[in-house]
Design an enzyme around this catalytic site. Structure first.
Site, short mmCIF file in Angstrom:
data_model
loop_
_atom_site.label_atom_id
_atom_site.label_comp_id
_atom_site.label_asym_id
_atom_site.label_seq_id
_atom_site.Cartn_x
_atom_site.Cartn_y
_atom_site.Cartn_z
N ARG A 36 0.94 -1.22 -0.09
CA ARG A 36 -0.14 -0.06 -0.23
C ARG A 36 0.80 1.46 -0.13
O ARG A 36 0.35 2.18 -0.56
CB ARG A 36 -0.80 0.02 1.05
CG ARG A 36 -2.25 -1.13 0.96
CD ARG A 36 -3.13 -1.02 1.96
NE ARG A 36 -3.98 -2.04 1.93
CZ ARG A 36 -4.80 -2.53 2.77
NH1 ARG A 36 -4.55 -2.50 3.93
NH2 ARG A 36 -5.92 -3.44 2.21
N LYS A 236 -19.97 -16.72 1.25
CA LYS A 236 -21.46 -16.43 0.98
C LYS A 236 -22.19 -15.50 -0.03
O LYS A 236 -21.66 -14.80 -0.60
CB LYS A 236 -21.90 -15.58 2.36
CG LYS A 236 -21.50 -16.47 3.46
CD LYS A 236 -22.05 -15.69 4.85
CE LYS A 236 -21.67 -16.61 6.04
NZ LYS A 236 -22.22 -15.91 7.10
N GLY A 393 -8.72 -8.02 -2.23
CA GLY A 393 -9.16 -9.17 -1.20
C GLY A 393 -8.57 -10.55 -1.16
O GLY A 393 -7.42 -10.40 -1.71
N GLY A 416 -13.37 -4.19 -0.86
CA GLY A 416 -14.73 -3.57 -0.62
C GLY A 416 -15.27 -2.67 -1.60
O GLY A 416 -16.16 -2.76 -2.02
#
Length: 437
Positions: A36, A236, A393, A416
């Site tokens: 980052r 999910k 992610g 996200g």
């Protein structure tokens, strides 16, 4: 991309408040992954080289003991102290403050300032607060081409609460606001969006990292070279409800893997044993399969699976496994990865694509036994000539761990934020920026 970037404004002699993403992993005060920091360097170097006064701000982790006026007791802790007998209050308060101090040591950005100094080859002054005396002094004394890093913005309760007073104070530090933190662009916090939304800064532009994220990902979603294949994995269905629906309207083929595949398979009437299933989303999966059929899109689901008796504990433990067709999963077994026939099916679909986006692993890739499906997809993306976009992610972690990172067209810095972009959502950290004329 219709948002202004740092190249669209004159930065020489201007105080530029740059929201970066320095939420780096740390162990014992040492940065363990500099990705980052490296991602922010092009924008910072450009501003330095062009004579801007650079004031950097970022969050780090989730410190719990925060107050607008600095470190101290939270409201809940104050109430707990006040409920004690007076003779015990001082000791209890001291314990809470000790915890707060540990949080401050754990989440300070000081090591980032030191690392940044090394990478830039110039001193980076570190302010020990966000808008206090140290920050005031650092900003007042900054010269053209110099860099200041403010302390962790989440040490201020007003950061996540979009506090107007905090935004106004930060705005007084700058002439230009620059957002280059794509990883937090889906958050509407003080330093990620509110400072510009409230109108406290008039010139609000993006840095090169956000510019790249938008030009590659947003453009590929809106104007993909076809065939366009989307690969979705993860645990999910609930996590990707709108993503599935939105991508079905844009892609030619949607590939489903990971734990979420078994909710779809159960919706088709298969026995999936003790595999992870979102029972509340069975009807939704039926709707999405019907939507794919109505739109004439290909929707691929696993045709075989790697099954086990129970989930490994620890997660990377070596345990017995077997492979079976999707129509032969025993009632007492669970599937933890796609099988070899599915791997072949998915990789063939990827190889024929001109644009591929991928978010979410195909199985429990933290365990080598159940990483084969994820490895197969990653390898196929690495070998294709298509534009390949990894949506941050776990997918980003997987391609990096497997050594394929340099083979991808683009690996997003925000899981996200990428998902919300895939959903078709507007991101607050982008929307608040000035449009190009």
């Amino acid at each position: 991309m219709n948002k202004k970037s740092v190249k669209d404004v004159v930065v020489k002699g201007q105080r530029c408040l740059v929201r970066v993403d320095f939420n780096v992993p740390m162990k014992d005060g040492v940065i363990t992954d500099e990705t980052r920091i490296n991602g922010a360097l092009p924008t910072i170097k450009y501003l330095v080289d062009n004579g801007a006064k650079v004031i950097l701000c970022s969050h780090m982790g989730k410190p719990h003991n925060i107050l607008t006026e600095g470190f101290g007791l939270t409201k809940k802790e104050k109430k707990a102290v006040e409920a004690l007998p007076e003779s015990e209050q001082a000791a209890a308060k001291a314990e809470y403050l000790k915890k707060a101090l540990k949080d401050k040591e754990k989440f300070t950005l000081r090591p980032v300032a030191e690392k940044l100094s090394e990478k830039l080859g110039i001193p980076v002054k570190f302010a020990t607060d966000v808008v206090g005396a140290s920050a005031d002094e650092a900003v007042a004394s900054i010269k053209d081409g110099e860099v200041v890093l403010l302390e962790n913005t989440r040490f201020m309760a007003g950061e996540e609460k979009r506090d107007e007073a905090l935004c106004k104070k930060l705005a007084s530090y700058c002439d230009i606001y620059v957002n280059d933190a794509f990883g937090t662009a889906h958050r509407s916090h003080a330093t990620t969006a509110a400072i510009a939304e409230y109108g406290f800064v008039k010139t609000a532009v993006c840095g090169f990292l956000i510019e790249k994220e938008l030009s590659v990902m947003a453009d590929s979603l809106e104007n993909p070279v076809r065939p366009f294949v989307a690969v979705l994995g993860g645990a999910k269905v609930a996590d990707k409800l709108k993503v599935i629906s939105n991508l079905l309207e844009k892609c030619d083929t949607l590939i489903i893997g990971g734990g979420m595949a078994y909710t779809f398979l159960k919706a088709k009437g298969y026995e999936v044993g003790t595999s992870l299933v979102d029972d509340e989303k069975i009807e939704y999966c039926k709707e999405m399969m019907q939507k794919a059929q109505d739109l004439g899109k290909n929707l691929y689901l696993p045709v075989d699976a790697t099954i086990v008796d129970s989930f490994p504990n620890p997660i990377d433990a070596e345990i017995p496994y077997s492979v079976c067709g999707i129509d032969a999963i025993p009632a007492d077994k669970m599937a933890l990865d796609i099988g070899p026939a599915t791997q072949a099916l998915y990789t063939d679909a990827v190889k024929s694509a001109k644009t591929v986006i991928w978010n979410g692993p195909m199985g429990v890739f933290e365990n080598p036994i159940f990483a084969k499906g994820t490895m197969a997809v990653a390898k196929a993306l690495a070998e294709t000539e298509a534009t390949t976009i990894i949506g941050g992610g776990d997918s980003a972690a997987a391609v990096t761990q497997l050594g394929y990172a340099d083979k991808m067209t683009h690996i997003s810095t925000g899981g996200g934020a990428s998902l919300e972009l895939f959903e078709g959502k507007k991101l607050p950290g982008i929307e608040c920026l000035n449009d190009k004329d």
